[in-house]
Scaffold this motif. Sequence first.
Motif, PDB file in Angstrom:
ATOM      1  N   GLN A 608       0.755 -24.580  32.056  1.00  0.00           N
ATOM      2  CA  GLN A 608       0.747 -24.335  33.496  1.00  0.00           C
ATOM      3  C   GLN A 608       2.139 -24.370  34.096  1.00  0.00           C
ATOM      4  OE1 GLN A 608      -2.531 -26.149  35.762  1.00  0.00           O
ATOM      5  NE2 GLN A 608      -3.309 -26.947  33.824  1.00  0.00           N
ATOM      6  N   SER A 609       3.031 -25.128  33.471  1.00  0.00           N
ATOM      7  CA  SER A 609       4.391 -25.206  34.012  1.00  0.00           C
ATOM      8  C   SER A 609       5.076 -23.846  33.981  1.00  0.00           C
ATOM      9  CB  SER A 609       5.205 -26.232  33.224  1.00  0.00           C
ATOM     10  OG  SER A 609       5.257 -25.867  31.844  1.00  0.00           O
ATOM     11  N   LYS A 610       4.699 -22.989  33.014  1.00  0.00           N
ATOM     12  CA  LYS A 610       5.293 -21.654  32.940  1.00  0.00           C
ATOM     13  C   LYS A 610       4.812 -20.757  34.064  1.00  0.00           C
ATOM     14  CE  LYS A 610       5.839 -21.642  27.890  1.00  0.00           C
ATOM     15  NZ  LYS A 610       7.319 -21.469  27.884  1.00  0.00           N
ATOM     16  N   LEU A 611       3.651 -21.095  34.606  1.00  0.00           N
ATOM     17  CA  LEU A 611       3.079 -20.222  35.630  1.00  0.00           C
ATOM     18  C   LEU A 611       3.861 -20.263  36.931  1.00  0.00           C
ATOM     19  CD1 LEU A 611      -0.809 -20.448  35.324  1.00  0.00           C
ATOM     20  CD2 LEU A 611       0.578 -18.396  35.329  1.00  0.00           C
ATOM     21  N   VAL A 612       4.602 -21.392  37.225  1.00  0.00           N
ATOM     22  CA  VAL A 612       5.334 -21.484  38.486  1.00  0.00           C
ATOM     23  C   VAL A 612       6.355 -20.366  38.582  1.00  0.00           C
ATOM     24  CG1 VAL A 612       6.822 -22.933  39.909  1.00  0.00           C
ATOM     25  CG2 VAL A 612       4.973 -23.976  38.583  1.00  0.00           C
ATOM     26  N   SER A 613       7.178 -20.227  37.560  1.00  0.00           N
ATOM     27  CA  SER A 613       8.195 -19.172  37.579  1.00  0.00           C
ATOM     28  C   SER A 613       7.549 -17.779  37.477  1.00  0.00           C
ATOM     29  CB  SER A 613       9.192 -19.382  36.439  1.00  0.00           C
ATOM     30  OG  SER A 613       8.517 -19.348  35.185  1.00  0.00           O
ATOM     31  N   LEU A 614       6.424 -17.681  36.713  1.00  0.00           N
ATOM     32  CA  LEU A 614       5.773 -16.370  36.565  1.00  0.00           C
ATOM     33  C   LEU A 614       5.121 -15.926  37.869  1.00  0.00           C
ATOM     34  CD1 LEU A 614       4.196 -16.883  33.037  1.00  0.00           C
ATOM     35  CD2 LEU A 614       6.152 -15.440  33.613  1.00  0.00           C
TER      36      LEU A 614
END
Length: 842
Positions: A608-614
Amino acid sequence: MANSSPASLYSGTDSIEEEEVEPKFKYQRLANDLKNLLNADVITCAAVHLKFLIFGTFRGRIYLFDHQGNSVNSNLSNSERHHQVAVNSIDVGPKGECVATCSDDGKVKITGFFNCDNNMNLSFGKFIKAIALDPDPRARHRRLIVGDDKLVLYERNLLKNLKATELCSVEGKVLSICWHGSLVAWASHIGVRVYDLKDRCSLGLIKWEVPAQERLENYHCHLRWSNEYTLLIGWVDTIRICEISKKNSVETSASNLPGYIVDPVSTLQTTFYICGLAPLTAKQLVVLGYRKERSPSFKALRPVLCVIEYKLNNSEEICTDSLTLRGFEDYTVNDYSLGSLIEENRFYIVAPKDIVVASLIENDDRLEWLIKHRKFEEAVELLATHGGSVPIHSVARLYISHLLGLKQYEDAAKLCLRMLGNNKDLWEEEVFKFVKCQQLRSVSAYLPTSDECKLDPHVYEMVLYEFLKFDVNGFLNLVKEWPPHLYDGLAVINAIHDNFRKQHASQLLESLALLYSYQGDFESALRMYLKLQNKDVFQLIRRYELYDVIPKLIIPLVQLDRERAFEILLDKNKIRTEIVVHQLEHSQEHLYWYLDSLQKVDTCNAFQSKLVSLYAKYDRNQLLPFLMRSKEYVILEALAICKREGFYPEMVYLLGCMGGVEASEALNIIIHRIGDIEMAIEFCKEHNDNDLWHLLISETTKQPEIVSKVLDGIVDYVNPAVVVSQIEIGRTIPNLQKSLIKMLWHYNLQEQTLSTAQKIQVNDFFDTHSEVVTLQRRGQKVSCEKLCLLCQRPVIMKNAVYNCIIGFKCGHGFHKSCMLGVPANKRCKECKLWATDLPLED
């Protein structure tokens, strides 16, 4: 009997189309010993019997032959049985034991073939044209009818003497006689009569039309009984079919008329003169005809043998054969005659110098003619219906070759399917005929592909190779349709690579994909589908569970169809999420789509942490809901991303979550960056922090246009006086009066609500207190079964000092003496209730 080519005996008309009509008869010319007779004499009449043939000649001789034209020795060779001049008529006995002849020498002779018991000689001294023997084989005495100027019946009496009975007078002379059963038909100069031998009366006269400028007696009248009550008459150029019908009993009894009547049911007109006729079927006749026309040199034309089908008074010529007989140019209509063996469908055309036998064509003869004239469809149908000595496959193969020669390739292929069945050898032989024509494509749809008839793999490979060269779409269809075990798949794959053409890349790539799948090389098959951008790749993956091949092809699969690819990639049981994320790291957009879909099915995933930038990069609208919904990310990292991108609402949320000084920073962003005072008020309400409220008030009082909004929003949270006190004297505040009135009204309403609530609370207190007092004052029941919990004896005992008891509202009771030393304000020993709450009872 000598075999003669049919073409040498008959020919059609000048029309080529008519020459192609299938013949009804085959013809053979009689030869053997008969040739000697024809060379030495001229035939004037003939009789056909099941056992033999009899011919009368111009010199008055009678000859006996078998059906092959071989001479048979008999009493007929005796010169005493000869006539002095031409024989006019011959009739054979029903059992074939004797023959009757007549001649212009005025004599009638009956001759037994092999004995003289039946011999008889009659002399009349005048021309005798017609005679007839009794056709009944059961007759006890032989009877004979002779016709001259009257019709006379000759029969033997009990003394075996010959008795003559005149049956009927005749108009002119009797020209011909035909006897069947009890009915006798004969022709005279004006027509035909029928006589009933049982009733001994004439049944009537059938008058005949006299030809123009001719005499009726100049033409032979041809009579033939086709059955007991049907008479066929052919005379000049007219045919009549007469039915002998019985009258009803009323008509017969009311008059002396005969009991039968002759009814001409059909009258047929021909284009030729009639030389003879015989029945073929119930509605068909065989007629020998003499053409009325003449050749340019005024010679006679070839006679014709015609099959006529009749219906009432109309008819149709089924077939007509022109016959080439020896000397036909010099013959007249009366020189020909027609004999027949109805039982064998055999007809004898008799001419003065030639005898030809016409037999109904048999199946083998028909087959030979049909093949010769390339009528293969009829030949195949004939064999299928009636069979024959020639195998049907042989004719079918000739038919296939014929169609290929005509370039009717599709019809030839269909015929293969219809005729070759499951015969592997025949199929392979016929397929090579299509190879020579380069037309394997035509037969491909009809080749057998079942296990019952599987051809050599080389055959199927040849078909595929031809399609590959000339019809790529057809090649692809065959690869789809044919079971892969029919051919060598690797050989076909190599052929595709050797003949790969860019203009047909899509069809060839799909073919390769299918062939690789058939060979079990699924990775190569998937790569072909992906090159082709064919979505069947997903079906292939699921069918063969090719999940271990997917990791190398994740990005191409997603590019092909993201939705269908994610259906597979989101299933953790088929492929691990870590593998998918790792492969998609090089394609951030696809990674975003994948993680977004993963978040919907697994809210606790580890990425989920990758979703912030995505989200920040590809779909900002989903970023704030994600930040509010998820806790599986680092706030500081998310805040840094939002600051970098300038996402103020997201920054406000993140700073608000951090609290403290960060909350004040968030409020400043709302006021100065976003400029949404309502949002600022709601933010302060959400956190309900005095410092935030004071910061809001201090910032907003500098802006008169929003002071009224702050006053409206701080009700119930901050004393409005704080706001009012910070407003500079003399400053104009828009809508201030309205906000103050609204605020005062709210406070008044709040005060009224609190006052009313307090009154309700006091009333509820006193009502509850009254209920408790009443309950405390109520008596308590004590039974004899109740025990003192301290001494374990009954609380109530008769004549005992222990009847003074202490009871508690909890229901427990004690002897007073047991409670000595226990202060009255202490609790119940059992349930720990306070004794002060319970009255003491003695």
